[in-house]
Scaffold this motif. Structure first.
Motif, mmCIF file in Angstrom:
data_model
loop_
_atom_site.group_PDB
_atom_site.id
_atom_site.type_symbol
_atom_site.label_atom_id
_atom_site.label_comp_id
_atom_site.label_asym_id
_atom_site.label_seq_id
_atom_site.Cartn_x
_atom_site.Cartn_y
_atom_site.Cartn_z
ATOM 1 N N ILE A 590 3.349 75.787 7.767
ATOM 2 C CA ILE A 590 4.232 76.253 6.430
ATOM 3 C C ILE A 590 4.282 74.918 5.508
ATOM 4 C CG2 ILE A 590 5.312 78.028 7.241
ATOM 5 C CD1 ILE A 590 7.896 76.036 7.795
ATOM 6 N N GLU A 592 5.950 72.865 1.978
ATOM 7 C CA GLU A 592 6.428 72.417 0.286
ATOM 8 C C GLU A 592 5.720 72.670 -0.464
ATOM 9 O OE1 GLU A 592 10.522 70.795 0.270
ATOM 10 O OE2 GLU A 592 9.429 69.583 1.205
ATOM 11 N N TRP A 606 6.108 70.200 5.951
ATOM 12 C CA TRP A 606 5.039 70.693 6.425
ATOM 13 C C TRP A 606 5.331 70.985 8.050
ATOM 14 C CZ3 TRP A 606 1.928 68.797 9.963
ATOM 15 C CH2 TRP A 606 1.865 67.849 10.436
ATOM 16 N N ALA A 682 11.368 68.209 4.663
ATOM 17 C CA ALA A 682 12.186 69.440 3.790
ATOM 18 C C ALA A 682 13.645 69.615 4.056
ATOM 19 C CB ALA A 682 11.632 71.063 4.027
ATOM 20 N N SER A 686 15.014 73.208 -0.582
ATOM 21 C CA SER A 686 13.648 73.587 -0.358
ATOM 22 C C SER A 686 13.466 75.240 -0.502
ATOM 23 C CB SER A 686 12.811 72.457 0.919
ATOM 24 O OG SER A 686 12.545 72.287 0.537
ATOM 25 N N THR A 688 11.150 77.154 -2.341
ATOM 26 C CA THR A 688 9.709 77.409 -2.606
ATOM 27 C C THR A 688 8.293 77.060 -1.185
ATOM 28 O OG1 THR A 688 9.923 77.943 -4.601
ATOM 29 C CG2 THR A 688 7.282 78.019 -4.474
ATOM 30 N N TRP A 689 7.701 78.165 -0.610
ATOM 31 C CA TRP A 689 6.496 77.626 0.171
ATOM 32 C C TRP A 689 5.249 77.845 0.567
ATOM 33 C CZ3 TRP A 689 8.721 73.987 3.211
ATOM 34 C CH2 TRP A 689 10.077 73.780 3.969
ATOM 35 N N TYR A 690 4.535 77.674 0.646
ATOM 36 C CA TYR A 690 2.706 77.581 1.439
ATOM 37 C C TYR A 690 3.088 78.215 1.987
ATOM 38 C CZ TYR A 690 2.521 76.154 -3.671
ATOM 39 O OH TYR A 690 2.583 76.604 -5.293
ATOM 40 N N VAL A 691 2.451 79.696 3.128
ATOM 41 C CA VAL A 691 2.543 79.894 4.453
ATOM 42 C C VAL A 691 1.064 80.266 4.407
ATOM 43 C CG1 VAL A 691 3.444 81.983 5.647
ATOM 44 C CG2 VAL A 691 5.054 80.189 3.815
#
Length: 716
Positions: A590, A592, A606, A682, A686, A688-691
């Motif tokens: 994951i 941010e 991350w 984080a 926080s 919004t995440w990219y997973v």
């Protein structure tokens, strides 16, 4: 490949729990039921209204409670002669400690294959394994009209008023602590758990519900306990496994009532020996000194005084449920009612997907009036749920179901018999969505929750009932009810299916090559050869994930959640034959954001979990890492992780910090915590995440297959 898992849901999964809690139904000491008339609540089901005016008065047991387990033997510990309830001080016949499982047979004798005993060494201790017991739980009509009111009866009939039935006043900040003397040396999927006002194994089955402010106040794998150290659980406050140790939990609010009780449990497959239990108020800490835990002997033979058995010949765990696998499915009516509802100790049953001890089908009233035979289910004046975890339904309360009804779905069943007890007063057959009560307003859907209602004169048998509700949630369930005026209702072929494919079936992963900080000897590159919502295969090479570089191939999607968990099964790894070291890893991650930075210390939050390749010959070693607020990387091994296992990253708001945890699992149900830390870059802001799935394998050209992928929101 599994294409039936949920991608986005609001499911609470705090930790997975196993079944095996022994076989005895009650204590060897008799329960004392005070004969109180409790008003009928209406709705055809009887039972109490939750009010406290007609309930017996409870006399509290004062804190501190200091227990050194110095009973004459195991059986004696669970008697009033050793310690009686204060509410029964005059007669002295009711026991303060009550075994719910792991000690007694039905006739009150000690189970020769039990797993809970007082040790036989000179400094006696409690050995708890595959067992559970309560402290300070009284016998109360609030439990309902049941055979064993002190087992599996919460929240009972006090839910509406927030009433419990214990002798502990936990309305002040309190602390529970105990010495750990011994525990398994190897990894275990078994957990040591402590509950408040809950005599079941389901976290939400309490007036306190589930989540971070729910009834389960302690939940750690038994093999993470530290022999010679004192566990300290502050409510509210922090939980540690040793003085000055890393936080393993934190409760922001007080959990308890003026009439609370405590339950302690070690789930199936594990055990713990502990001593010198103290329950005290936080403002009294320091006034109740105990022996030094480091002096406790952890090398004695763990002998069951009743049998001479020890942990080398421990009994096999009980039958566990088969986890629910999602829609489509048809209710299996090929056995009997006990098997269907998980009451047959010798037969497998369908369980909630995240808890093998929790039956998928639950009777909510009238169990003696439900039968299953010849592929049909018959009932009268009874009701049951399908896919419910048991949290009492109420207006505005999110359901606790296991079926995802967030996309169009269909429910079908065949009615083969339907009669009224009195033809002049027709009975009703009702189907509820997300409501386990008899009042249609007790649901997040309000009065619409009673979606179908039929009487015998409205249909011709056999009748094909087909329902297509246009509402539901990612955590839904249904309830089927035959009210008190039904003579008989028989159902067959109860089926659930989606109309337009499984939820999240249109989701895919976006592949990216990221050079976010530092440099790589080999530039990262890769491709996705399979790209499905719940399964993916990536092939990649190059990259670098050292303490000064962050370059990788990353197949991701963006989610907008502050508290969530990301899970995937790493089913196969090929091409990992160069011992490149832990700077060259692959697994799940994951982040941010995906923005490059000038210095490594400026990277966003991350966290990852997966493998690296090392050794001669080369082998895969489990790994976890995350970005720290200080601008440096933290990385450690997960030695037990193997190909075929599941990995999970969980993050959630923890006060002023964001906490990150890593887990692994052999079966996707029982997850073992690898770490827990708030030393994470984080913050609670926080959201919004990219997973996704990543690889930075350096010289290796790896192909990694992922399956059973899920992203699930954590909701308190």
């Amino acid at each position: 490949m599994n294409t039936k898992l949920k991608l986005l849901s609001s499911l609470i999964i705090a930790s997975s729990v196993l079944a095996g809690c022994g076989s005895e139904p009650d204590s060897s000491a008799p329960d004392i039921i005070i004969d109180i008339d409790v008003p009928d609540s209406g709705g055809g089901d009887g039972g109490g209204d939750g009010g406290g005016d007609d309930l017996p008065e409870i006399t509290n047991t004062d804190l501190p409670i200091i227990e050194d387990f110095g009973a004459s033997d195991t059986q004696g510990f669970f008697t009033a002669d050793y310690k009686a309830l204060a509410s029964d001080a005059e007669d002295g016949e009711d026991n303060f400690y009550f075994s719910m499982a792991g000690v007694f047979m039905e006739d009150g004798s000690v189970d020769t294959e039990g797993s809970n005993w007082i040790t036989a060494d000179p400094d006696q201790k409690m050995r708890l394994g595959d067992a559970r017991f309560t402290l300070a739980q009284t016998v109360s009509p609030l439990a309902g009209d049941v055979e064993v009111p002190r087992k599996d009866t919460t929240p009972g009939e006090g839910i509406d008023e927030g009433l419990s039935w214990g002798e502990l006043d936990l309305t002040r900040d309190y602390k529970i602590s105990f010495c750990v003397v011994a525990r398994p040396d190897t990894a275990s999927s078994s957990d040591f758990q402590i509950y408040v006002d809950n005599n079941t194994t389901g976290e939400a089955n309490s007036i306190h519900g589930g989540g971070n402010v729910g009834s389960r106040i302690f939940n750690v794998p038994v093999n993470t306990l530290v022999p010679g150290e004192r566990v300290e659980i502050n409510i509210p406050g922090n939980t540690t496994l040793q003085e000055g140790g890393e936080l393993v939990g934190s409760k922001p609010e007080l959990i308890g009532t003026e009439n609370s009780f405590i339950a302690m449990r070690v789930s199936s497959g594990g055990w713990t020996v502990f001593d010198d239990l103290v329950i005290e108020y936080q403002d009294d800490v320091g006034n109740n000194p105990q022996p030094d835990c480091s002096t406790k002997d952890s090398n004695y033979k763990l002998v069951n005084p009743a049998t001479g058995g020890d942990d080398n010949n421990a009994p096999e765990p009980e039958i566990e449920g088969i986890p629910f696998g999602g829609l489509p499915f048809t209710v299996d009516l090929s056995s009997d009612a006990d098997t269907l509802f998980g009451e047959n100790d010798e037969a497998e049953f369908l369980s909630i997907s995240t808890d093998r001890a929790d039956p998928f089908y639950k009777v909510t009233s009238g169990s003696s009036r439900i039968t299953v035979e010849n592929g049909a289910l018959s009932l009268n004046n009874a009701r049951f749920t399908i896919g419910d975890k048991g949290t009492p339904s109420a207006e505005g309360v999110e359901p606790s179901g296991d079926m995802d009804f967030s996309v169009p779905y269909r429910i079908r069943m065949t009615v083969t018999d339907f009669t009224s007890a009195d033809p002049a007063d027709p009975g009703k057959f009702q189907v509820y969505i997300d409501n386990n009560t008899t009042s249609s307003g007790n649901s997040i859907h309000g009065g619409d929750s009673k979606f179908s209602e039929l009487t015998p004169d409205e249909i011709t048998l056999p009748y094909e009932l087909e329902l297509e509700p246009e509402f539901g949630t990612a955590n839904s369930f249904i309830q089927i009810r035959a009210d008190s005026r039904v003579g008989n209702l028989t159902l067959e072929n109860i089926t659930f299916e989606y109309l337009d494919g499984a939820p999240g079936s249109d989701a895919e992963w976006t592949p990216s090559t990221l050079n976010m900080a530092g440099e790589s000897d080999i530039a990262p590159s890769g491709e996705l050869t399979e790209n499905e919502a719940f399964s993916a295969t990536l092939t990649a090479t190059g990259g670098n994930m050292s303490s000064s570089n962050h370059n990788l191939f990353f197949a991701h999607q963006m989610v907008e959640m502050s508290d969530f968990m990301f899970t995937a099964q790493i089913t196969n790894v090929e091409g990992a034959d160069v011992a490149a070291g832990n700077a060259y890893r692959f697994g799940i991650m994951i982040m941010e954001n995906l923005d490059p930075v000038a210095d490594f210390a400026d990277l966003p939050g991350w966290a990852d979990a997966g493998f690296y390749v090392d050794g001669d010959p080369a082998e895969l070693i489990g790994s976890r890492a995350q970005m720290k607020p200080s601008g440096s990387r933290s990385r450690s091994n997960i030695d037990e992780l193997e190909v075929g296992d599941y990995v999970r990253i969980e993050i959630y708001d923890d006060g002023d910090d964001k906490r990150v945890k890593r887990y692994y699992s052999k079966d996707g149900i029982d997850f073992i915590q690898a770490n827990s830390t708030s030393d994470f870059a984080a913050t609670p802001d926080s959201d919004t995440w990219y997973v996704g799935l990543y690889a930075a394998p350096g010289e290796n050209n790896v192909t990694v297959e992922f399956d059973n992928i899920s992203i699930e929101e954590i909701v308190e």
